[in-house]
Write an enzyme that holds these catalytic residues in place. Sequence first.
Site, short mmCIF file in Angstrom:
data_model
loop_
_atom_site.label_atom_id
_atom_site.label_comp_id
_atom_site.label_asym_id
_atom_site.label_seq_id
_atom_site.Cartn_x
_atom_site.Cartn_y
_atom_site.Cartn_z
CB SER A 157 2.93 -15.95 -2.84
OG SER A 157 1.88 -15.26 -2.25
NE ARG A 215 -3.49 -2.44 2.65
CZ ARG A 215 -4.70 -2.64 2.13
NH1 ARG A 215 -5.30 -1.70 1.44
NH2 ARG A 215 -5.31 -3.80 2.31
CG HIS A 271 2.62 -12.17 -6.41
ND1 HIS A 271 2.85 -10.84 -6.61
CD2 HIS A 271 1.74 -12.23 -5.39
CE1 HIS A 271 2.15 -10.12 -5.75
NE2 HIS A 271 1.46 -10.95 -5.00
N GLY A 276 0.19 -4.43 6.75
CA GLY A 276 0.37 -3.41 5.72
C GLY A 276 -0.18 -2.03 6.02
CB THR A 277 -1.17 -0.15 9.08
OG1 THR A 277 -1.56 1.21 9.30
CG2 THR A 277 0.04 -0.46 9.95
CB SER A 309 -4.71 -9.39 3.82
OG SER A 309 -4.31 -8.61 2.71
CE1 TYR A 353 1.91 -6.67 -3.87
CE2 TYR A 353 3.54 -6.21 -2.18
CZ TYR A 353 2.57 -7.04 -2.72
OH TYR A 353 2.26 -8.23 -2.11
CG LEU A 376 -4.71 -6.57 10.90
CD1 LEU A 376 -4.27 -5.14 11.17
CD2 LEU A 376 -5.13 -7.27 12.20
CD GLN A 412 3.52 -12.91 1.32
OE1 GLN A 412 2.88 -12.09 0.66
NE2 GLN A 412 4.77 -12.71 1.68
N1 LIG Z 1 1.19 -12.61 -1.63
C1 LIG Z 1 0.06 -12.01 -1.95
O1 LIG Z 1 -0.68 -12.42 -2.85
C2 LIG Z 1 -0.35 -10.81 -1.15
C3 LIG Z 1 -1.64 -10.27 -1.30
C4 LIG Z 1 -1.97 -9.15 -0.54
C5 LIG Z 1 -1.03 -8.61 0.35
N2 LIG Z 1 0.21 -9.16 0.45
C6 LIG Z 1 1.21 -8.63 1.40
O2 LIG Z 1 0.60 -8.48 2.65
C7 LIG Z 1 0.82 -7.17 3.13
C8 LIG Z 1 -0.27 -6.78 4.05
O3 LIG Z 1 -1.52 -6.74 3.36
P1 LIG Z 1 -2.63 -5.72 3.87
O4 LIG Z 1 -2.14 -4.32 3.78
O5 LIG Z 1 -3.90 -6.08 3.22
O6 LIG Z 1 -2.66 -6.18 5.43
P2 LIG Z 1 -3.56 -5.83 6.65
O7 LIG Z 1 -2.61 -5.43 7.74
O8 LIG Z 1 -4.52 -6.94 6.86
O9 LIG Z 1 -4.44 -4.58 6.22
C9 LIG Z 1 -3.96 -3.27 6.20
C10 LIG Z 1 -5.16 -2.38 5.97
O10 LIG Z 1 -5.96 -2.43 7.15
C11 LIG Z 1 -6.15 -1.13 7.64
N3 LIG Z 1 -6.07 -1.16 9.11
C12 LIG Z 1 -5.07 -1.69 9.84
N4 LIG Z 1 -5.33 -1.54 11.16
C13 LIG Z 1 -6.52 -0.92 11.23
C14 LIG Z 1 -7.33 -0.47 12.32
N5 LIG Z 1 -6.95 -0.67 13.61
N6 LIG Z 1 -8.51 0.12 12.04
C15 LIG Z 1 -8.89 0.31 10.75
N7 LIG Z 1 -8.16 -0.07 9.67
C16 LIG Z 1 -6.98 -0.67 9.92
C17 LIG Z 1 -5.02 -0.30 7.09
O11 LIG Z 1 -5.41 1.04 6.98
P3 LIG Z 1 -4.36 2.20 7.43
O12 LIG Z 1 -3.28 2.18 6.42
O13 LIG Z 1 -5.20 3.43 7.42
O14 LIG Z 1 -3.90 1.81 8.81
C18 LIG Z 1 -4.78 -0.93 5.74
O15 LIG Z 1 -5.65 -0.38 4.76
C19 LIG Z 1 0.95 -6.34 1.86
O16 LIG Z 1 1.63 -5.12 2.09
C20 LIG Z 1 1.74 -7.26 0.99
O17 LIG Z 1 3.11 -7.17 1.34
C21 LIG Z 1 0.56 -10.24 -0.27
#
Ligand SMILES: NC(=O)c1ccc[n+]([C@@H]2O[C@H](COP(=O)([O-])OP(=O)(O)OC[C@H]3O[C@@H](n4cnc5c(N)ncnc54)[C@H](OP(=O)(O)O)[C@@H]3O)[C@@H](O)[C@H]2O)c1
Length: 300
Positions: free
Chosen positions: A160, A22, A130, A264-265, A212, A55, A214, A182
């Site tokens: 992944s 993000r 991926h 990913g926040t 993800s 990304y 969360l 992953q």
């Molecule tokens: N291998 C794959 O296919 C794949 C797919 C997807 C992701 N990924 C990896 O996983 C990482 C994490 O994914 P993700 O960003 O979806 O993870 P996540 O930590 O589940 O979600 C982050 C999102 O949740 C929000 N959030 C977090 N804490 C919160 C709270 N207390 N209240 C409200 N909203 C909250 C964040 O907003 P804010 O930014 O405003 O805090 C952000 O938009 C990615 O950066 C990437 O590296 C890999």
Amino acid sequence: MEMVSLHDSLPLFSRLVYGLWRLADDQDTSDGRVIAKIEACLEQGITTLDHADIYGDYACEALFGRALKSRPDLKDACQHISKCDIMLLSDHFPDRRVKYYDTSAEHVTASAETSLQRLGIDALDLLLIHRPDPFMDPADTGRALDNLIDAGKIKAAGVSNFKPWDLDLLQAHMRHPLVTNQIEISPLATNAFVNGDIAKAQTLGIKPMAWSPLAGGALFGNSDRATALRAVMQPIADSANVGLDAVAIAWLLAHPAGILPVMGTNNLDRIGTLSSAMDVSIDRQQWFAIYEAATGQEVP
Ligand SMILES: NC(=O)c1ccc[n+]([C@@H]2O[C@H](COP(=O)([O-])OP(=O)(O)OC[C@H]3O[C@@H](n4cnc5c(N)ncnc54)[C@H](OP(=O)(O)O)[C@@H]3O)[C@@H](O)[C@H]2O)c1
């Protein structure tokens, strides 16, 4: 921070991983802001960072690399993961007519080299395929990954979103071991616990990563399932004096598979408290109470 070994060829990874998916969505993508995020992670011992070529429509690795130029000392303080094989429809690639996957040796090799150049580092600690590619020639892909390891461009390879049979297929054509898978795991995405994905990792003795964890923020949304989950998690959060996010992460950490959550926040305050999840212990009955709320039913 707990540091974990994915393989002897690798430096230790931090149990909690910070993901950069993000990064380009943040209103502020200045070098100073990117460095502040890395420093906030490092202050808590979160040293392992998760990237991918695609990304931010191919922008995030370059944003990160640009910031790192101003603080080269941070390069070696982190372990860098990247990914390849998804070919997005993008203005950067006007010749593409369809979204597709490319696990050819030529593309895997070129993508790894481009990631190194964008990030401004000499070697990736880990390169992941991926997504499973229904058009994969496993001998070709496996040879490319082995060669990248032999050449010192990546320290290890992994996958992944692979199903157990995809993992077996690629591994059967490699000399070096695939060190992780992953996959999506969160209280709102629990299939991996029962569909064989986690069982496969445990069978092989590899630690899965949870993307993800969360549910991309959906855990804090208004769905009935998220509301039910929060009702079960809130008393645990209150008694540990942490946020709901920490309880969700602790729920993944408690599992015997040794899951590494990838968070990913973009919010600096939230980044600053990611490690509070390490202070929460979840016992078996609490784990199942969250699982019951997650699946919407008592286990049989
Ligand atoms: N291998 C794959 O296919 C794949 C797919 C997807 C992701 N990924 C990896 O996983 C990482 C994490 O994914 P993700 O960003 O979806 O993870 P996540 O930590 O589940 O979600 C982050 C999102 O949740 C929000 N959030 C977090 N804490 C919160 C709270 N207390 N209240 C409200 N909203 C909250 C964040 O907003 P804010 O930014 O405003 O805090 C952000 O938009 C990615 O950066 C990437 O590296 C890999």
